[in-house]
Write a protein that holds these residues in place. Structure first.
Motif, PDB file in Angstrom:
ATOM      1  N   VAL A   1       0.817  -1.213   0.000  1.00  0.00           N
ATOM      2  CA  VAL A   1       0.000   0.000   0.000  1.00  0.00           C
ATOM      3  C   VAL A   1       0.852   1.265   0.000  1.00  0.00           C
ATOM      4  O   VAL A   1       0.334   2.365  -0.150  1.00  0.00           O
ATOM      5  N   GLY A   2       2.163   1.123   0.178  1.00  0.00           N
ATOM      6  CA  GLY A   2       3.024   2.300   0.171  1.00  0.00           C
ATOM      7  C   GLY A   2       4.394   1.983   0.721  1.00  0.00           C
ATOM      8  O   GLY A   2       4.810   0.830   0.783  1.00  0.00           O
ATOM      9  N   ASN A   3       5.078   3.044   1.134  1.00  0.00           N
ATOM     10  CA  ASN A   3       6.392   2.853   1.737  1.00  0.00           C
ATOM     11  C   ASN A   3       6.623   3.909   2.824  1.00  0.00           C
ATOM     12  O   ASN A   3       5.979   4.950   2.843  1.00  0.00           O
ATOM     13  N   ALA A   4       7.540   3.569   3.712  1.00  0.00           N
ATOM     14  CA  ALA A   4       7.908   4.449   4.821  1.00  0.00           C
ATOM     15  C   ALA A   4       9.352   4.864   4.608  1.00  0.00           C
ATOM     16  O   ALA A   4      10.250   4.024   4.657  1.00  0.00           O
ATOM     17  N   GLN A   5       9.565   6.136   4.341  1.00  0.00           N
ATOM     18  CA  GLN A   5      10.923   6.631   4.129  1.00  0.00           C
ATOM     19  C   GLN A   5      11.260   7.642   5.209  1.00  0.00           C
ATOM     20  O   GLN A   5      10.440   8.502   5.535  1.00  0.00           O
ATOM     21  N   GLY A   6      12.463   7.523   5.755  1.00  0.00           N
ATOM     22  CA  GLY A   6      12.887   8.456   6.783  1.00  0.00           C
ATOM     23  C   GLY A   6      14.096   7.947   7.518  1.00  0.00           C
ATOM     24  O   GLY A   6      14.987   7.330   6.927  1.00  0.00           O
ATOM     25  N   MET A   7      14.094   8.179   8.825  1.00  0.00           N
ATOM     26  CA  MET A   7      15.230   7.743   9.636  1.00  0.00           C
ATOM     27  C   MET A   7      14.806   7.577  11.080  1.00  0.00           C
ATOM     28  O   MET A   7      13.801   8.111  11.518  1.00  0.00           O
ATOM     29  N   TYR A   8      15.602   6.776  11.795  1.00  0.00           N
ATOM     30  CA  TYR A   8      15.428   6.703  13.235  1.00  0.00           C
ATOM     31  C   TYR A   8      16.777   6.691  13.915  1.00  0.00           C
ATOM     32  O   TYR A   8      17.787   6.286  13.345  1.00  0.00           O
ATOM     33  N   LEU A   9      16.761   7.182  15.137  1.00  0.00           N
ATOM     34  CA  LEU A   9      17.959   7.354  15.937  1.00  0.00           C
ATOM     35  C   LEU A   9      17.744   6.680  17.276  1.00  0.00           C
ATOM     36  O   LEU A   9      16.726   6.910  17.935  1.00  0.00           O
TER      37      LEU A   9
END
Length: 185
Positions: free
Chosen positions: A93-101
């Motif tokens: 259904v989609g994608n999750a783009q980003g970052m985590y720390l």
């Protein structure tokens, strides 16, 4: 000396009056129009894969020599798939783009997550939600803040309730269930 001070004060007052009178205003106000808000509930699964030859989460910074995938100071870039069900073969259904720390030095691991949840199918195709929040990963369920969005979710706000559906403690691979409640125009 006194005359110079008095004259300086008079000139200062006159110049401020003149500059105020000659200045132009560059703002415009308008009447507030009430906007009908919609409440939307979404449910999907995120596949955060750190292992294998094609991981969806890659460590981009962190203390050298650290074996713990979520050790303090580790930063990951992500491009995770969103699916309807927990299986990787479920409809995308989609994608999750980003970052985590990894932001916790204590016994309880915690992440700070920024992610853009972009939808590529259905009535929200082309829209996304922005999540920026602390993610206490050992709490099940836990909640995170929706702070905005794009497309049909422009100016969205709400909450993501996250449950860990699957976690491999050895390599850090995880499947997360997201239940999202948002309010948007």
């Amino acid at each position: 000396m006194e005359k110079t001070i008095i004259l300086s004060c008079i000139l200062l007052v006159l110049s401020s009056c003149a500059s105020t009178a000659l200045s132009k205003s560059y703002w415009k106000s308008s009447t507030y129009k009430a906007v009908k808000l919609h409440k939307t509930n979404l449910r999907f699964f995120i596949h955060d894969i750190l292992s294998g030859s094609n991981p969806s989460a890659v460590r981009i910074a962190g203390p050298p020599g650290q074996n713990n995938p979520i050790g303090f100071g580790s930063v990951y870039a992500i491009d995770d798939v969103l699916t309807e069900g927990p299986e990787i073969t479920s409809a995308v259904v989609g994608n999750a783009q980003g970052m985590y720390l990894s932001s916790s030095q204590g016994q309880i691991p915690s992440l700070v997550l920024y992610v853009d949840l972009a939808f590529t199918t259905g009535k929200f195709n082309g829209s996304s939600l922005s999540v920026f929040s602390r993610n206490p990963i050992t709490e099940n369920p836990r909640e995170m803040a929706v702070v905005g969005g794009r497309g049909r979710f422009r100016r969205a706000q709400g909450t993501v309730f996250v449950k860990t559906y699957f976690l491999n403690n050895t390599n850090g691979d995880a499947i997360l269930e997201y239940d999202v409640e948002v309010v948007h125009p």
